[in-house]
Enzyme design. Structure first.
Site, PDB file in Angstrom:
ATOM      1  N   VAL A  11       0.637  -1.249  -0.428  1.00 37.44           N
ATOM      2  CA  VAL A  11      -0.025  -0.109  -0.101  1.00 37.44           C
ATOM      3  C   VAL A  11       0.769   1.322  -0.149  1.00 37.44           C
ATOM      4  O   VAL A  11       0.462   2.419  -0.727  1.00 37.44           O
ATOM      5  CB  VAL A  11      -0.913   0.219   1.050  1.00 37.44           C
ATOM      6  N   ASP A  30      10.654   3.314   4.773  1.00 37.76           N
ATOM      7  CA  ASP A  30      10.329   2.294   5.713  1.00 37.76           C
ATOM      8  C   ASP A  30      11.706   2.018   6.604  1.00 37.76           C
ATOM      9  O   ASP A  30      12.286   2.170   6.701  1.00 37.76           O
ATOM     10  CB  ASP A  30      10.312   0.975   4.745  1.00 37.76           C
ATOM     11  N   THR A  86      -1.232  -4.002   9.655  1.00 32.48           N
ATOM     12  CA  THR A  86      -1.176  -4.558  10.568  1.00 32.48           C
ATOM     13  C   THR A  86      -1.705  -5.948  10.899  1.00 32.48           C
ATOM     14  O   THR A  86      -3.277  -5.687  10.604  1.00 32.48           O
ATOM     15  CB  THR A  86      -2.799  -3.120  10.913  1.00 32.48           C
ATOM     16  N   LEU A 152      -7.347  -0.274  -2.812  1.00 36.72           N
ATOM     17  CA  LEU A 152      -6.417  -1.085  -3.700  1.00 36.72           C
ATOM     18  C   LEU A 152      -6.605  -2.506  -4.076  1.00 36.72           C
ATOM     19  O   LEU A 152      -6.902  -3.121  -2.545  1.00 36.72           O
ATOM     20  CB  LEU A 152      -5.264  -0.384  -4.030  1.00 36.72           C
ATOM     21  N   GLU A 154      -4.132  -6.039  -4.375  1.00 34.69           N
ATOM     22  CA  GLU A 154      -3.222  -6.250  -4.951  1.00 34.69           C
ATOM     23  C   GLU A 154      -3.288  -6.545  -6.542  1.00 34.69           C
ATOM     24  O   GLU A 154      -4.236  -7.281  -7.195  1.00 34.69           O
ATOM     25  CB  GLU A 154      -2.365  -6.974  -4.519  1.00 34.69           C
ATOM     26  N   CYS A 262      -5.235  -9.748   3.468  1.00 37.52           N
ATOM     27  CA  CYS A 262      -7.039  -8.367   3.845  1.00 37.52           C
ATOM     28  C   CYS A 262      -8.077  -8.778   4.329  1.00 37.52           C
ATOM     29  O   CYS A 262      -8.267  -8.889   5.697  1.00 37.52           O
ATOM     30  CB  CYS A 262      -7.282  -7.482   2.871  1.00 37.52           C
TER      31      CYS A 262
HETATM   32  P1  NAD Z   1       3.215  -4.584   3.560  1.00 37.87           P
HETATM   33  O1  NAD Z   1       3.834  -5.777   4.830  1.00 37.87           O
HETATM   34  O2  NAD Z   1       3.465  -4.966   2.310  1.00 37.87           O
HETATM   35  O3  NAD Z   1       3.813  -3.387   4.471  1.00 37.87           O
HETATM   36  C1  NAD Z   1       4.178  -2.682   5.266  1.00 37.87           C
HETATM   37  C2  NAD Z   1       5.306  -2.076   5.575  1.00 37.87           C
HETATM   38  O4  NAD Z   1       5.222  -1.157   6.727  1.00 37.87           O
HETATM   39  C3  NAD Z   1       6.627  -2.773   5.670  1.00 37.87           C
HETATM   40  O5  NAD Z   1       7.308  -2.518   4.816  1.00 37.87           O
HETATM   41  C4  NAD Z   1       7.539  -2.925   6.862  1.00 37.87           C
HETATM   42  O6  NAD Z   1       8.993  -3.088   6.705  1.00 37.87           O
HETATM   43  C5  NAD Z   1       6.859  -1.083   7.221  1.00 37.87           C
HETATM   44  N1  NAD Z   1       7.309  -0.873   8.868  1.00 37.87           N
HETATM   45  C6  NAD Z   1       6.443  -1.447   9.794  1.00 37.87           C
HETATM   46  N2  NAD Z   1       6.958  -0.537  11.010  1.00 37.87           N
HETATM   47  C7  NAD Z   1       7.015   0.706  10.367  1.00 37.87           C
HETATM   48  C8  NAD Z   1       7.807   1.560  11.075  1.00 37.87           C
HETATM   49  N3  NAD Z   1       7.387   1.841  12.123  1.00 37.87           N
HETATM   50  N4  NAD Z   1       8.516   2.688  10.441  1.00 37.87           N
HETATM   51  C9  NAD Z   1       8.100   2.330   9.443  1.00 37.87           C
HETATM   52  N5  NAD Z   1       7.629   1.213   8.337  1.00 37.87           N
HETATM   53  C10 NAD Z   1       7.675   0.623   9.381  1.00 37.87           C
HETATM   54  O7  NAD Z   1       1.695  -3.917   4.458  1.00 37.87           O
HETATM   55  P2  NAD Z   1       0.832  -3.383   3.295  1.00 37.87           P
HETATM   56  O8  NAD Z   1       0.316  -4.548   2.013  1.00 37.87           O
HETATM   57  O9  NAD Z   1       0.810  -2.946   2.278  1.00 37.87           O
HETATM   58  O10 NAD Z   1      -0.863  -3.365   4.235  1.00 37.87           O
HETATM   59  C11 NAD Z   1      -0.429  -1.965   4.877  1.00 37.87           C
HETATM   60  C12 NAD Z   1      -1.825  -2.257   5.691  1.00 37.87           C
HETATM   61  O11 NAD Z   1      -2.706  -1.960   4.336  1.00 37.87           O
HETATM   62  C13 NAD Z   1      -2.138  -2.976   6.444  1.00 37.87           C
HETATM   63  O12 NAD Z   1      -3.148  -2.105   7.365  1.00 37.87           O
HETATM   64  C14 NAD Z   1      -3.495  -3.668   5.352  1.00 37.87           C
HETATM   65  O13 NAD Z   1      -4.690  -4.052   6.572  1.00 37.87           O
HETATM   66  C15 NAD Z   1      -4.266  -2.330   4.676  1.00 37.87           C
HETATM   67  N6  NAD Z   1      -3.949  -2.515   3.721  1.00 37.87           N
HETATM   68  C16 NAD Z   1      -3.245  -3.241   2.606  1.00 37.87           C
HETATM   69  C17 NAD Z   1      -3.889  -3.416   1.316  1.00 37.87           C
HETATM   70  C18 NAD Z   1      -3.662  -4.925   0.153  1.00 37.87           C
HETATM   71  O14 NAD Z   1      -3.560  -5.077  -0.672  1.00 37.87           O
HETATM   72  N7  NAD Z   1      -2.118  -5.136   0.634  1.00 37.87           N
HETATM   73  C19 NAD Z   1      -5.054  -2.900   0.828  1.00 37.87           C
HETATM   74  C20 NAD Z   1      -5.691  -2.428   1.404  1.00 37.87           C
HETATM   75  C21 NAD Z   1      -5.126  -1.825   2.910  1.00 37.87           C
END
Ligand code: NAD
Length: 432
Positions: A11, A30, A86, A152, A154, A262
């Protein structure tokens, strides 16, 4: 406007790249040093169609940067997007540790008015929690907390972000709403619907949406089960239902159950959220329960099609939780593989993008170079994820490579009649 995106995963990276494309100056932060080093070296750490181009283009014009320095990111930005993971706790509630860490860093490094925007999926009440953390800072800095959930998907994340069905903004002050409108101005001008509401409602919209979609998937999977015992075809039933505009045809595809990063986590979180407020969210509980049964039922289909499984070889096409991504989190394909291995089956697998990720969880599989290598010597072919690459296969060639012309199509991609005419034993989901 200067923007900081904290968390550069599926995201955060898409958000950062697309906001840069909207003309914002974006720094993506990150804590994962390897991920940032790879992005700085021009390598995209995830598979997402179109992402590489949009990242490269915006880096080239100097609007997109990558760093591990959250302090610098916070100090330089007017708006800070929190896009960290999360993940679920063992009890189903979402683990907000990463959200809290970023909020604490913002409290520490705030150097003027900031709009703190939650993109991560978080339970209702998180906005209030972030506000309390920001207030704990002794300084007299001003800030606004905004909820801007992300929808969004993936595999089509870039087009979903650039052409969303709606933008949800939860905020309690007009200054923050104006900042958000400016950030999303290309979408505002393109007449994308904006839902502007309070923070709690915006947070709940995300769980309500994912909960509803999960219910729709489990509903059609139950219809599929009925179709199998009643001699009906779920493909036709879904079409007949979906043409009713009150229902709509999307998310009516029967299959091996929902997965991904998700739906499983957000349905558990919605159940937990309701429970914490003294309520049982029975419809979502039922959707989750049906989903577990649906996943477990797939191995029964395979053994019904292929006979006793112990000592046999299965060729599994698709490992990611959906096509066009390398994400294997909670992938139904992996649940099937796990059941096959437990039944004593040797598994050959192929996926266009997810094999590297799958190898870390299942090093014992044979990872094939293509579909035909995968099928070599197999007793049964299982389509687990419907990548476009798998839609037009040479079944003549596959039949010659395999020990038995047995196909289990967990995504209902192929035409049963054609395959049966070509001498295949065909099993779909909900197709008599
Ligand atoms: P992800 O695991 O791909 O990415 C999360 C990133 O956050 C990781 O790279 C991690 O290293 C980084 N991170 C964690 N703690 C950190 C900190 N303190 N400082 C800086 N970076 C830090 O997760 P994602 O799939 O991108 O999902 C992120 C959020 O968006 C979640 O809450 C998810 O539910 C939501 N979401 C995801 C999608 C999806 O399709 N993946 C769609 C909508 C919403």
């Amino acid at each position: 406007m200067n923007i900081c995106v904290a968390g550069t995963g599926y995201v955060g990276l898409v958000t950062g790249a697309c906001l840069a494309d909207f003309g914002m100056n974006v720094v993506c932060v990150d804590k994962d040093e390897a991920k940032i080093a790879s992005l700085q070296a021009g390598h995209i750490p995830i598979y997402e169609p179109g992402l590489e181009e949009i990242v490269a283009k915006n880096e080239r014009v100097g609007r997109l940067h990558f760093t591990t320095d959250l302090k610098a990111g916070i100090e330089s930005a007017l708006a800070i997007f929190i896009a960290v993971g999360t993940p679920p706790n063992p009890d189903g509630s979402p683990d907000l540790t990463f959200v809290r860490q970023v909020a604490e860093a913002i409290a520490q490094y705030m150097n003027g008015y900031k709009v703190v925007v939650t993109k991560s999926t978080v339970p209702t009440g998180t906005g209030r929690m972030i506000e309390q953390i920001l207030r704990s800072n002794d300084g007299d800095q001003q800030f606004s907390v905004v909820s801007n959930p992300e929808f969004l998907r993936e595999g089509s994340a870039i087009s979903d972000f650039l052409r969303p069905d709606r933008i949800v903004i939860g905020a309690s002050d007009s200054r923050a709403i104006e900042v958000m409108k400016e950030i999303y101005s290309p979408l505002f001008l393109a007449e994308t619907p904006f839902v502007i509401t309070d923070v709690a409602s915006a947070e709940l919209i995300k769980y309500a949406s994912n909960g509803f979609l999960a219910v729709k998937i489990s509903f059609i999977n139950e219809i599929a089960r009925l179709c199998e015992v009643m001699g009906a075809d779920v493909h036709d039933v879904a079409r007949g239902m979906g043409l009713d505009r009150r229902i709509g045809s999307r998310f009516l595809l029967a299959g091996p159950g929902f997965g991904g990063s998700c739906f499983p986590k957000d349905t558990s979180a919605a159940i937990d959220l309701a429970r914490q407020h003294g309520y049982r969210f029975r419809i979502i509980e039922a959707a989750v329960c049906v989903n577990s049964e649906t996943k477990a039922r797939m191995i029964e289909k395979i053994s019904a099609a292929a006979g006793p499984l112990h000592g046999r070889t299965a060729a599994v096409l698709g490992l990611s939780f959906k096509p066009a991504t390398d994400d294997i989190r909670e992938s139904p394909a992996l649940a099937v593989i796990s059941d096959l291995l437990a039944a004593g089956v040797s598994v050959r697998a192929f996926d266009p993008a997810a094999m590297e990720n799958a190898r870390t969880l299942f090093p014992q599989l044979y990872y094939a170079t293509d579909v035909y290598d995968c099928a070599q010597g197999a007793d049964v072919l299982v389509l687990a994820t419907e990548w476009n690459e798998f839609r037009a296969l040479d079944f003549g060639r596959l039949g010659r490579l395999m020990k038995s012309k047995t196909l289990v199509d967990l995504r209902n991609v192929y035409e049963p009649r054609e395959l049966k005419a070509a001498g295949w034993s065909y099993t779909g989901v909900g197709r008599s």
